[in-house]
Design a protein around this motif. Structure first.
Motif, short mmCIF file in Angstrom:
data_model
loop_
_atom_site.label_atom_id
_atom_site.label_comp_id
_atom_site.label_asym_id
_atom_site.label_seq_id
_atom_site.Cartn_x
_atom_site.Cartn_y
_atom_site.Cartn_z
N ALA A 111 17.83 -86.82 -53.48
CA ALA A 111 16.85 -86.05 -54.24
C ALA A 111 15.50 -86.29 -53.76
O ALA A 111 15.18 -87.63 -53.37
CB ALA A 111 17.11 -86.51 -55.66
N ASP A 115 21.61 -86.13 -54.95
CA ASP A 115 21.73 -84.96 -56.07
C ASP A 115 23.36 -84.38 -55.96
O ASP A 115 23.57 -84.19 -54.86
CB ASP A 115 20.98 -83.86 -55.54
N TYR A 119 16.48 -84.91 -61.31
CA TYR A 119 16.95 -85.64 -60.29
C TYR A 119 15.63 -86.26 -59.22
O TYR A 119 15.65 -87.31 -58.56
CB TYR A 119 17.99 -85.27 -59.30
N VAL A 144 19.30 -93.46 -63.23
CA VAL A 144 19.36 -92.74 -64.29
C VAL A 144 18.94 -93.14 -65.58
O VAL A 144 18.15 -92.41 -66.47
CB VAL A 144 20.99 -91.88 -64.25
N LYS A 148 20.86 -83.37 -66.90
CA LYS A 148 21.29 -84.19 -65.94
C LYS A 148 22.81 -83.08 -65.52
O LYS A 148 22.97 -83.26 -64.15
CB LYS A 148 22.04 -85.53 -66.60
N GLN A 150 17.51 -79.14 -63.09
CA GLN A 150 18.16 -80.28 -62.76
C GLN A 150 17.48 -80.95 -61.41
O GLN A 150 17.52 -82.11 -61.18
CB GLN A 150 19.43 -80.07 -62.20
#
Length: 775
Positions: free
Chosen positions: A492, A485, A442, A408, A427, A438
C-alpha cells in the motif's frame, strides 16, 4: 451483422469440423475461442456506433462518468444492499456508491462477455430490462421506460458504450442551496436547488440525478429535491451527486406563541451562537442554575469529585457577584484536575495492564497526568504519542504502541481518537456512509507498518495467552516493511488521511512525518475533534455527536460555534485549562436542567443542562467521601481515589495472574479499555446498579466501617438537627429543607441504636436521585 456471422462460423469450425481433434487440439481450441470472444467483445462498441435509428447528436452528449454513473446511484444500483455489496448481487458487482467508474464500466460492458448490454437492440439490454422489471429482478423496478434515467442509459448503450475521453469535463464542485433553513408553520416544504460545476467551466442543474438521504424520518424527499415535513424537529438531508456530497440542515418549527426570554447574560461567543440558534428555533432556554447546582456541577466536571461540606458552606455563603469565576480559577489549579482529565485520556489511549503491564500503566498514566498538570499544549501530547519510540520504561509515551500491536489497529485508533474518523468499514469495502475508500484505509494504515517491538522480557503467568505482556519492551522503527493491500497483494502507498498525495520519498521515519502533520495547528480536522471532545465532557453532548464520528451525514449542530472554539483553542496554544475555563464561564454551561418547555430543540441545542448519572469513578469516590471510608485498591496506597487509579485491573492473584477489574466500577460503566472510543464507557442505568446501591457490599462496608465519618459525627454528640445539617451538606452540598430536617431529626432522636439510625439516614441520601445525578 458481419461480426456475428464471423463469430458463428469460427466457432463451428473449431467445434464441428470432422477433423477437429486432429487439427485443433483441445487447448488450442479453447485458446482460439478466448481470442475470438475478446475480438467480438471489443468489436461491439465500434460496430454499434453506426447502428440504425441512433441519434448521434444526442448520444455524443452522454458521459459514462457524469451521466451513467449518476443514474446508477440515483436508481440505487450501487448501494450496499444491492450490487454495491462487497460480493455484488446475482453475479453483478458495482463499486459502492460509484466510487470506481473504471471498474463499473468494465463490469457493465466486459464482464460475462458483455451480456448486460446490447448496442444493436438497446431495449433488449439486460441492464434496462431488469431495471424496468421486464425480466425478474430481485431489486424490483428502479425506473420507468419514460424516465430520464432510462433515456440516458439507452442513449449511452446505443452510442457504443465508449469510455469518456480525456477531454470529458469532470465534476469539480456541487453548489446546493439552501445549506440551512428553518421553516415555521405553515411552511412545511422546501425545494433544494443543485448545480454541478465542471472542469470546463460549465454548470448544470442536476436535481433529477442527485441522490437524497435523510438522517431521520422527519422529512420525505421527492426524486427532484422537494422536501416535505412529517413532523417537528431538526434533520439533515445529504445531497449526493457523483463523488460530491453536501449536507443540508433543515428545522421545522411549530407555529406557537413565543415564550418570554429569560434574563440571561451573553458572556462570550459561545452564548452568542447557542442563544442565536435557540431564538431562530423559537426555543427558550432554561434559566441560570442556582449557586448550589453550579458548585456541585463544576466540582464534578472539573475535578470528578464532590465539594466538601466546608467548601459548599463557604461558597454559598459568599456574596461576591464574581464568585463563580473565582471558583473556576481555583478548581483549575487543583491537582485533582490533572487526575480527572488523565483518566479520560487513559481510557482513550487504552492504558490497561494486560498489554502494558503494571509498571507501563503507571508510567504512561503519570506521563499523561504530568502533561495536563503542566498545561502543556494538547497537540504536543499527541505529537509525542505518535512519534514515540524507545524503552517503554524509559519513554512512557512509547506505551501507546504496546496497546496497538498491528498497523490496522494503530490506524483505526489514531483516526478515531485524533481525527474523529471511523475507518473500520473501509477495511473490507469503500465506506458506505462516508467518503473513505479502501485506498484511503490502506494508505493510512501503511504509515504505521514499520513499528517493531523488541521484547526484553515477558514474565506473563499464562503461557496460553499471547496477548499478555509483563516486562520491558523497546518500540522502534524499521527502515523496511510494508503493509500489503489484500486486493492487489502489492504494498500500500502510505499517505495521510484525506490527502491525495502519497508520502514523498522513501520516508524511513514515517511516524515523525505523521506526527508533524497530524498535530499541526493547521490540521483543522484535528483541532475540531479535540475541542468537540472537551465540549462533550463538560456539556454531556458533543457539537458533533458521537464525538468521534465526523462525517457529512453527521454534521455539527452548531458549525459556527465549533469553528470559533477551534480558532480560540489554537490561538491559545492548545491549552486544555484555557478552553475548559472559557466554556465554564459561559452562560450556556451555567444553565439549569429545568426548562420551561420540553422541546427537543432545547435539548439538542444546549438550551438546558443535561442530567447525567455520576460516572463509575465519581460515584465510588463520592460514596467514600461522604462515609469517610476510602476504598483499598490493593497495590495502590490507601486513600487512592478511583479517579486516580492508573489502570483497570486489580492486584495479581495468588497464582500471579492479573486480577479482575473492580466489580463496582465495572457495574457502573468503567471501560475495560479495549476500544479507543468514548462509547466504551457506559452511563446507562441497570437493575444491577440499583441492587448494588440498595444492598451491595460496597455501600454496606463503607457505612459500617469502624472509624469512618459516621463514628466521627457520633463522637461529637451533636443535636439531631445539627447532625442532619452536617449529613446533608456532606452528601448533597446544601442544607436540608425544614421538612427534611424535622423528619430526619425525629428519626435520629428516637432511635434506640444511634449508629444504625445514622447509617439509615446516610444510606437514604446515598440512594437519592439528587446524589446519584449530576444536574
Amino acid at each position: 451483422m458481419f461480426h456475428r456471422r464471423f463469430f458463428r462460423q469460427v466457432t463451428m469450425a473449431l467445434f464441428n469440423h470432422p477433423k477437429k481433434d486432429r487439427c485443433w487440439p483441445a487447448r488450442v481450441r479453447a485458446l482460439a475461442v478466448v481470442l475470438v470472444v475478446c475480438v467480438f467483445v471489443h468489436m461491439v462498441p465500434m460496430q454499434a456506433a453506426n447502428a440504425e435509428g441512433v441519434n448521434s447528436a444526442v448520444e455524443a452528449e452522454v458521459s459514462f462518468r457524469n451521466d451513467v454513473m449518476a443514474v446508477l446511484s440515483k436508481a440505487g444500483c450501487n448501494q450496499g444492499t444491492c450490487h454495491g455489496n462487497k460480493n455484488g448481487k446475482g453475479g453483478f458487482k458495482l463499486s459502492l456508491r460509484g466510487q470506481d467508474p473504471e471498474e463499473d464500466l468494465a463490469a457493465i460492458t466486459r464482464d460475462q462477455m458483455g451480456r448486460r448490454v446490447n448496442a444493436f437492440q438497446p431495449e433488449e439490454s439486460l441492464l434496462l430490462l431488469k431495471a424496468t422489471a421486464k425480466v425478474p429482478h430481485m431489486g424490483g423496478r428502479r425506473f420507468r421506460e419514460d424516465s430520464q434515467e432510462y433515456a440516458i442509459l439507452r442513449a449511452w448503450i446505443s452510442s457504443g458504450m465508449t469510455p469518456d475521453r480525456e477531454s470529458t469535463p469532470r465534476l469539480t464542485r456541487l453548489i446546493v442551496t439552501p445549506r440551512e433553513k428553518i421553516l415555521v408553520e405553515p411552511e412545511r416544504s422546501l425545494s433544494i436547488q443543485i448545480e454541478a460545476h465542471y472542469s470546463d467551466g460549465t454548470q448544470r442543474d442536476v436535481r433529477d440525478l442527485a441522490v437524497f438521504e435523510t438522517s431521520n424520518q422527519l422529512v420525505t424527499v421527492s426524486s427532484n429535491g422537494e422536501l416535505r415535513a412529517e413532523g417537528h424537529g431538526e434533520t439533515t438531508v445529504l445531497v449526493r451527486y457523483l463523488q460530491e456530497q453536501v449536507p443540508v440542515r433543515v428545522a421545522f418549527v411549530p407555529d406557537r406563541e413565543e415564550t418570554p426570554w429569560p434574563e440571561l447574560t451573553v458572556k462570550n461567543y459561545i452564548d452568542e451562537h447557542v442563544f442565536g440558534k435557540l431564538k431562530s428555533l423559537r426555543a427558550v432556554p432554561a434559566p441560570l442554575c442556582s449557586d448550589r447546582v453550579f458548585l456541585r456541577r463544576a466540582y464534578l466536571d472539573v475535578l470528578g469529585l464532590l465539594p466538601t461540606a466546608e467548601e459548599a458552606r463557604a461558597f454559598l455563603g459568599d456574596d461576591d457577584p464574581y464568585k463563580r469565576e473565582v471558583l473556576i480559577d481555583e478548581l483549575l489549579e487543583r491537582p485533582e484536575f490533572a487526575d480527572w482529565w488523565a483518566l479520560k485520556w487513559s481510557d482513550l489511549l487504552r492504558n490497561e495492564e494486560k498489554v502494558l503491564d503494571r509498571k507501563g500503566v503507571r508510567d504512561f498514566h503519570q506521563w499523561i497526568r504530568r502533561h495536563i498538570e503542566q498545561d502543556r499544549p494538547l497537540n504536543e501530547l499527541v505529537h509525542e504519542l505518535i512519534s514515540a519510540r524507545g524503552s517503554t520504561y524509559v519513554v512512557p509515551a512509547a506505551n501507546y504502541y504496546r496497546a496497538h500491536r498491528d498497523p490496522v489497529t494503530r490506524a483505526e485508533s489514531a483516526a478515531q481518537v485524533f481525527l474523529g474518523t471511523r475507518l473500520q468499514c473501509a477495511k473490507c469495502h469503500n465506506h458506505p456512509f462516508d467518503r473513505w475508500t479502501q485506498d484511503d484505509y490502506y494508505g493510512w494504515a501503511a504509515l504505521f507498518s514499520r513499528v517493531r517491538y523488541k521484547i526484553l522480557e515477558n514474565r506473563r503467568r499464562d503461557n496460553n495467552d499471547g496477548h499478555e505482556f509483563d516486562g520491558e519492551q523497546v518500540v522502534w522503527m524499521d527502515r523496511d516493511g510494508e503493509l500489503s493491500d489484500p486486493r492487489t497483494g502489492q504494498p500500500a502507498v502510505p499517505r495521510f488521511l484525506g490527502v491525495a498525495d502519497a508520502l514523498s520519498g522513501d520516508e524511513a521515519d514515517r511516524l515523525a512525518s505523521l506526527a508533524d502533520w497530524l498535530a499541526a495547528p493547521t490540521n483543522r480536522r484535528f483541532v475540531l475533534v479535540q475541542v468537540n471532545r472537551i465540549w462533550y465532557h463538560l456539556l454531556g453532548r458533543g457539537i458533533v455527536d458521537p464525538v468521534d464520528d465526523f462525517r457529512d451525514t453527521n454534521p455539527p449542530s452548531h458549525p459556527e460555534l465549533l469553528e470559533a472554539l477551534a480558532d480560540d483553542f489554537a490561538e491559545h496554544d492548545f491549552s486544555l485549562k484555557y478552553l475548559v475555563r472559557r466554556i465554564l464561564h459561559s452562560t450556556t454551561y451555567q444553565l439549569s436542567s429545568h426548562s420551561t418547555e420540553s422541546s427537543n430543540f432545547v435539548d439538542r441545542n444546549f438550551g438546558r443542562a443535561l442530567v447525567r448519572r455520576l460516572t463509575a469513578e465519581q460515584l465510588a469516590d463520592a460514596v467514600d467521601q461522604v462515609t469517610g471510608s476510602p476504598t483499598d485498591f490493593g497495590v495502590y496506597p490507601v486513600g487512592t481515589r478511583a479517579a486516580q487509579v492508573p489502570g483497570i485491573l486489580g492486584p495479581r492473584r495468588g497464582n500471579g495472574r492479573l486480577g479482575e477489574p473492580d466489580p463496582f466500577l465495572t457495574l457502573f460503566g468503567k471501560p475495560v479499555r479495549l476500544l479507543a472510543c468514548e462509547c466504551e464507557r457506559s452511563t446507562a442505568t441497570t437493575m444491577g446498579q440499583a441492587f448494588q446501591l440498595i444492598s451491595g457490599p460496597r455501600i454496606h462496608s463503607r457505612l459500617t466501617s469502624p472509624g469512618n465519618k459516621l463514628d466521627q459525627w457520633l463522637s461529637e454528640h451533636l443535636p439531631p438537627e445539627e447532625l442532619v445539617d452536617d449529613i446533608f451538606w456532606t452528601a448533597l452540598s446544601r442544607s436540608p429543607t425544614e421538612e427534611e430536617r424535622q423528619r430526619f431529626s425525629v428519626y435520629l432522636g428516637s432511635a434506640s441504636d444511634p449508629r444504625a439510625a445514622l447509617e439509615d439516614v446516610t444510606w437514604a441520601l446515598l440512594n437519592s436521585k439528587e446524589f446519584l445525578l449530576r444536574h
